[in-house]
Each structure stands twice: as C-alpha cells, then as structure tokens.
Design a protein around this motif. Structure first.
Motif: not given
Lengths: 114, 113
Positions: A47-51, A88-96, A100-102, B92-99
């Motif tokens: 749906l939408i994301s934010i950093s 609606y699911f919220c997901a979070a991850s580190p971007s570095s 990267y596994i939400p 299963c999910a896929s994405s263009l890259g890890q971010d």
C-alpha cells in the motif's frame, strides 16, 4: 516477543470518515516501514511505505505517519470507502546491515460500513 | 500473468506425508521470501533468497522444512513428515531488491489431517 505490534485486531468505521490504524515497534534498528492490505483468499498487496528520514508520506487517500521517538506509526485513510474493508498489516525492517527481512504485525481487520 | 504465482492453491494431505509447494516469482525479481500465516496470526518469516547469495534460513521452524530456488527463479518449499501444526497458508513474495516492497502470491492453503 513481537517486535511489531498491531494492538487493535479490528476497527469499524463509517463510510466517508477517517480510519486510523496503529502500529508500534520495539527494534530501534528498524528504519523502513510498510503497510500492506489483504483481502480474503488473496496475498497481501503493498500500500504505502515510509523511511525513517521522513515523518509523513502521502499517497492519495492514504497517509502514513512515523513517530520515531515513540516507535509508533499510523496509517490514515480518508475518506474511508467500503472497498477499503480488509486486513491491514504493518511491517518494519532495517534498510542496511545485509539482510532485509520485514517483520510483520498480526494485522488489523478494518470494516467500513456504507 | 505478471504477478507471483503459487501452486497448488489448496493442499490437503495426511499427517506424515511430504508436501511440495511451488512459487513462481515476478520475472527479474532477485529477492524471494517464504512466509506462513497460521489462523489468527501474522506473517511468520520462513526463508529468504537474494540473488546468488546463500539463503537466510533463520525462520525455518524445524529440519523438516527446506526450500530451494533453481536458476534464481522458481522456488520450492518442501515439508517432510507433515504434522498438524504445519496447517497454515504459505505465502511467497518477491521483490526487485532487498529494499523494495514485496509482491505476494495468493498463497497455498495447507491442511494436514
């Protein structure tokens, strides 16, 4: 131990009003956040994301707000429409950091009444 | 189609049997994830593939679970000696890259009798 918490399992809103879905996280390494919508028998849809460099991101009727100090984010839908009824699911991850596994919350079921 | 495709959509099997679930990701997506969703629960991460790197298997619940991704495209999740607690929807999910945001398939609903 849930790192991403959606404390309201369900929310009921009248058509035309604002829907506010909340999400809290505990891991301070999380800096990229996403919301997904899921209809029954279908996979979640992005749906939408934010950093973490932003505190607000808007896309049409959907706005996500991020409060880093409170480790809290919210999704606002205005005006709400019956077609918005979904989980609606919220997901979070580190971007570095390599991997990267939400991490997903358990979801909030939104019902928008006509 | 252009989306992530999973098969079968439904699978019913007896306890103790092996099952194989298939995922066709979006062409060109280098990242592929497997999750499962049990009744009333969120999405539980199982395994992650990124390009040619070694997969992150940290979410696999037991050694009865394994997955492979051939040629950087199709992935198969295998559950050996199934147990009733394995009953769930496997996504299963896929994405263009890890971010990048993930694109999900519609899942395989697995029921163990």
């Amino acid at each position: 131990d849930q790192q991403v918490k959606q404390n309201s399992p369900s929310l009921s809103v009248q058509e035309g009003r604002i829907s506010i879905l909340n999400c809290d996280y505990t891991n301070s390494m999380f800096d990229y956040f996403l919301w997904y919508k899921k209809y029954p028998a279908e996979g979640p849809t992005f749906l939408i994301s934010i950093s973490s460099i932003k505190d607000k991101n808007e896309d049409g009727r959907f706005t996500v707000f991020l409060n880093k100090s409170a480790k809290h984010l919210s999704l606002h839908i205005v005006p709400s429409q019956p077609g918005d009824s979904a989980v609606y699911f919220c997901a979070a991850s580190p971007s570095s950091g390599g991997s990267y596994i939400p991490t997903f919350g358990r979801g909030t079921s939104l019902i928008v009444h006509p | 189609g252009a989306g992530v495709s999973q098969s079968p959509s439904n699978k019913v099997t007896e306890k103790g049997k092996d099952v194989e679930l298939r995922c066709d990701p979006i062409s060109g997506h280098t990242a592929l994830y497997w999750y499962r969703q049990s009744l009333g629960q969120g999405l539980e991460f199982l395994i992650y593939f990124q390009g040619n790197s070694a997969p992150d298997k940290s979410g696999l619940p037991s050694d009865r679970f394994s997955a492979e991704r051939t040629g950087g495209s199709v992935s198969t999740l295998t559950i050996q000696r199934t147990q009733q607690e394995d009953s769930a929807v496997y996504l299963c999910a896929s994405s263009l890259g890890q971010d990048q945001p993930q694109h999900f398939g519609d899942g395989t609903r697995l029921s163990i009798l």
